[in-house]
Design a protein around this motif. Structure first.
Motif, PDB file in Angstrom:
ATOM      1  N   MET A 115       0.823  -1.210   0.000  1.00 51.12           N
ATOM      2  CA  MET A 115       0.000   0.000   0.000  1.00 51.12           C
ATOM      3  C   MET A 115       0.860   1.266   0.000  1.00 51.12           C
ATOM      4  N   LYS A 116       1.988   1.207   0.721  1.00 55.23           N
ATOM      5  CA  LYS A 116       2.856   2.385   0.737  1.00 55.23           C
ATOM      6  C   LYS A 116       3.485   2.605  -0.640  1.00 55.23           C
ATOM      7  N   SER A 117       3.881   1.527  -1.301  1.00 55.72           N
ATOM      8  CA  SER A 117       4.441   1.679  -2.644  1.00 55.72           C
ATOM      9  C   SER A 117       3.391   2.241  -3.599  1.00 55.72           C
ATOM     10  N   LEU A 118       2.146   1.814  -3.446  1.00 52.90           N
ATOM     11  CA  LEU A 118       1.050   2.348  -4.267  1.00 52.90           C
ATOM     12  C   LEU A 118       0.931   3.857  -4.073  1.00 52.90           C
ATOM     13  N   HIS A 119       0.988   4.300  -2.834  1.00 50.40           N
ATOM     14  CA  HIS A 119       0.869   5.735  -2.544  1.00 50.40           C
ATOM     15  C   HIS A 119       1.982   6.513  -3.245  1.00 50.40           C
ATOM     16  N   PHE A 120       3.204   5.988  -3.182  1.00 53.14           N
ATOM     17  CA  PHE A 120       4.337   6.690  -3.793  1.00 53.14           C
ATOM     18  C   PHE A 120       4.230   6.696  -5.323  1.00 53.14           C
ATOM     19  N   TYR A 121       3.812   5.586  -5.902  1.00 47.10           N
ATOM     20  CA  TYR A 121       3.615   5.550  -7.357  1.00 47.10           C
ATOM     21  C   TYR A 121       2.596   6.612  -7.777  1.00 47.10           C
ATOM     22  N   LEU A 122       1.461   6.638  -7.074  1.00 45.49           N
ATOM     23  CA  LEU A 122       0.397   7.574  -7.433  1.00 45.49           C
ATOM     24  C   LEU A 122       0.856   9.021  -7.272  1.00 45.49           C
ATOM     25  N   TYR A 123       1.510   9.313  -6.155  1.00 47.02           N
ATOM     26  CA  TYR A 123       1.987  10.682  -5.932  1.00 47.02           C
ATOM     27  C   TYR A 123       2.956  11.076  -7.047  1.00 47.02           C
ATOM     28  N   ALA A 124       3.877  10.173  -7.379  1.00 43.10           N
ATOM     29  CA  ALA A 124       4.857  10.475  -8.417  1.00 43.10           C
ATOM     30  C   ALA A 124       4.175  10.738  -9.760  1.00 43.10           C
ATOM     31  N   LEU A 125       3.227   9.879 -10.130  1.00 43.88           N
ATOM     32  CA  LEU A 125       2.527  10.047 -11.401  1.00 43.88           C
ATOM     33  C   LEU A 125       1.691  11.328 -11.417  1.00 43.88           C
ATOM     34  N   ASN A 126       1.094  11.673 -10.284  1.00 39.88           N
ATOM     35  CA  ASN A 126       0.284  12.890 -10.204  1.00 39.88           C
ATOM     36  C   ASN A 126       1.123  14.156 -10.262  1.00 39.88           C
ATOM     37  N   HIS A 127       2.431  14.010 -10.043  1.00 35.02           N
ATOM     38  CA  HIS A 127       3.287  15.193 -10.011  1.00 35.02           C
ATOM     39  C   HIS A 127       4.363  15.152 -11.092  1.00 35.02           C
ATOM     40  N   GLY A 128       4.057  14.487 -12.209  1.00 34.79           N
ATOM     41  CA  GLY A 128       4.907  14.616 -13.378  1.00 34.79           C
ATOM     42  C   GLY A 128       5.982  13.572 -13.587  1.00 34.79           C
ATOM     43  N   ALA A 129       5.939  12.457 -12.852  1.00 36.44           N
ATOM     44  CA  ALA A 129       6.942  11.412 -13.061  1.00 36.44           C
ATOM     45  C   ALA A 129       6.804  10.801 -14.454  1.00 36.44           C
ATOM     46  N   ASN A 130       7.902  10.304 -14.978  1.00 38.37           N
ATOM     47  CA  ASN A 130       7.896   9.638 -16.282  1.00 38.37           C
ATOM     48  C   ASN A 130       7.168   8.296 -16.144  1.00 38.37           C
ATOM     49  N   PRO A 131       6.003   8.139 -16.752  1.00 34.27           N
ATOM     50  CA  PRO A 131       5.225   6.906 -16.562  1.00 34.27           C
ATOM     51  C   PRO A 131       5.852   5.677 -17.203  1.00 34.27           C
ATOM     52  N   ARG A 132       6.800   5.879 -18.111  1.00 32.22           N
ATOM     53  CA  ARG A 132       7.416   4.754 -18.810  1.00 32.22           C
ATOM     54  C   ARG A 132       8.715   4.300 -18.146  1.00 32.22           C
ATOM     55  N   LEU A 133       9.205   5.085 -17.218  1.00 32.86           N
ATOM     56  CA  LEU A 133      10.496   4.790 -16.605  1.00 32.86           C
ATOM     57  C   LEU A 133      10.487   3.423 -15.928  1.00 32.86           C
ATOM     58  N   LEU A 134       9.423   3.146 -15.182  1.00 35.52           N
ATOM     59  CA  LEU A 134       9.300   1.869 -14.470  1.00 35.52           C
ATOM     60  C   LEU A 134       7.957   1.202 -14.736  1.00 35.52           C
ATOM     61  N   GLU A 135       7.294   1.645 -15.810  1.00 33.46           N
ATOM     62  CA  GLU A 135       5.952   1.135 -16.118  1.00 33.46           C
ATOM     63  C   GLU A 135       5.028   1.305 -14.909  1.00 33.46           C
ATOM     64  N   ALA A 136       5.110   2.473 -14.297  1.00 33.13           N
ATOM     65  CA  ALA A 136       4.349   2.748 -13.082  1.00 33.13           C
ATOM     66  C   ALA A 136       2.837   2.594 -13.246  1.00 33.13           C
ATOM     67  N   PRO A 137       2.226   3.042 -14.368  1.00 34.18           N
ATOM     68  CA  PRO A 137       0.777   2.853 -14.486  1.00 34.18           C
ATOM     69  C   PRO A 137       0.352   1.394 -14.409  1.00 34.18           C
ATOM     70  N   GLU A 138       1.126   0.518 -15.047  1.00 30.43           N
ATOM     71  CA  GLU A 138       0.820  -0.906 -14.982  1.00 30.43           C
ATOM     72  C   GLU A 138       1.000  -1.440 -13.559  1.00 30.43           C
ATOM     73  N   ARG A 139       2.002  -0.946 -12.872  1.00 28.90           N
ATOM     74  CA  ARG A 139       2.241  -1.389 -11.499  1.00 28.90           C
ATOM     75  C   ARG A 139       1.120  -0.914 -10.573  1.00 28.90           C
ATOM     76  N   VAL A 140       0.626   0.286 -10.817  1.00 25.00           N
ATOM     77  CA  VAL A 140      -0.497   0.789 -10.022  1.00 25.00           C
ATOM     78  C   VAL A 140      -1.704  -0.127 -10.168  1.00 25.00           C
ATOM     79  N   GLU A 141      -2.028  -0.482 -11.402  1.00 20.56           N
ATOM     80  CA  GLU A 141      -3.197  -1.334 -11.627  1.00 20.56           C
ATOM     81  C   GLU A 141      -3.002  -2.713 -11.003  1.00 20.56           C
ATOM     82  N   SER A 142      -1.785  -3.238 -11.073  1.00 20.16           N
ATOM     83  CA  SER A 142      -1.497  -4.542 -10.476  1.00 20.16           C
ATOM     84  C   SER A 142      -1.669  -4.506  -8.954  1.00 20.16           C
ATOM     85  N   ILE A 143      -1.147  -3.457  -8.329  1.00 15.41           N
ATOM     86  CA  ILE A 143      -1.256  -3.356  -6.870  1.00 15.41           C
ATOM     87  C   ILE A 143      -2.706  -3.149  -6.455  1.00 15.41           C
ATOM     88  N   LEU A 144      -3.439  -2.349  -7.216  1.00 11.66           N
ATOM     89  CA  LEU A 144      -4.861  -2.152  -6.902  1.00 11.66           C
ATOM     90  C   LEU A 144      -5.619  -3.478  -6.965  1.00 11.66           C
TER      91      LEU A 144
END
Length: 229
Positions: A115-144
């Protein structure tokens, strides 16, 4: 260019460390796997996993502030390490021969970190992180998907609501805002005002956009009226 190369080197180093941790996890060498991740975190950010998991999410995020700006690409790297740590604890919970209490403790530790990693992914994506750097959007959906049976902290629901709005999935954003209102977690934040601002932003959109986002204009108006009541 220098910044980009620096980030890529960090990603390569992290990928290598996670690969080693995965191998150790598969060999059920959980302590060694955790040490691999912890050592990488120390080298790259001067932190350790214990510190990241003991502090509130907001305090950890502030630790990634440099010259007044949160370094969100670094934050999502930390999220990736905590996510991998969660999987190590989940693996520990499946080891035969441990007590029910040890199993439950490992499951709880894994869930908390996920859950903590989810929070950090979301915060990063909401504040301009590169979504392709670590495939964060896919990781968000997986954790959800992995945490769908559990209640997220209100602060994470807020980040999820902002993320869904950014995606144009307004019905899901609305659901997250109302879960944030219902859950609450002692934070001195007036979520009601933020939900009102959410509806006001939607009011400015075209009907077609609202329809595509799953929240027709009449539902926006109904939601705002209900909030006011």
């Amino acid at each position: 260019m220098f910044r980009k190369d620096y980030l890529l080197r960090m990603i390569e180093e992290m990928t290598e460390a996670i690969g080693k941790a995965l191998t150790l996890r598969q060999q059920r060498k959980h302590t060694e796997a955790l040490s691999e991740l912890d050592e990488l975190l120390r080298r790259q950010f001067g932190m350790n996993l214990s510190l990241l998991n003991s502090l509130p999410a907001e305090d950890v995020i502030e630790m990634f502030r440099f010259r007044g700006i949160i370094e969100v690409d670094n934050l999502q790297q930390a999220a990736r390490l905590i996510e991998e740590e969660a999987y190590i604890y989940a693996e520990k919970a499946r080891v035969e021969g441990i007590s029910d209490q040890e199993k439950q403790d490992s499951e709880d530790e894994g869930l908390t970190r996920l859950m903590k990693s989810l929070h950090f992914y979301l915060y990063a994506l909401n504040h301009g992180a590169n979504p392709r750097l670590l495939e964060a959007p896919e990781r968000v959906e997986s954790i959800l998907e992995q945490t769908k049976e559990y209640e997220l902290p209100a602060r994470t629901e807020k980040q999820l609501a902002l993320y869904r709005e950014q995606q144009g999935r307004y019905d899901q954003a609305e659901n997250s805002w109302y879960r944030a209102l219902q859950v609450g977690d002692g934070l001195p934040v007036n979520y009601r005002d933020e939900v009102r601002s959410f509806y006001e932003r939607l009011r400015k959109l075209e009907d077609e956009q609202l329809e595509q986002g799953g929240l027709p204009r009449e539902e926006v108006e109904e939601g705002l009226a209900e909030l006011t009541r």
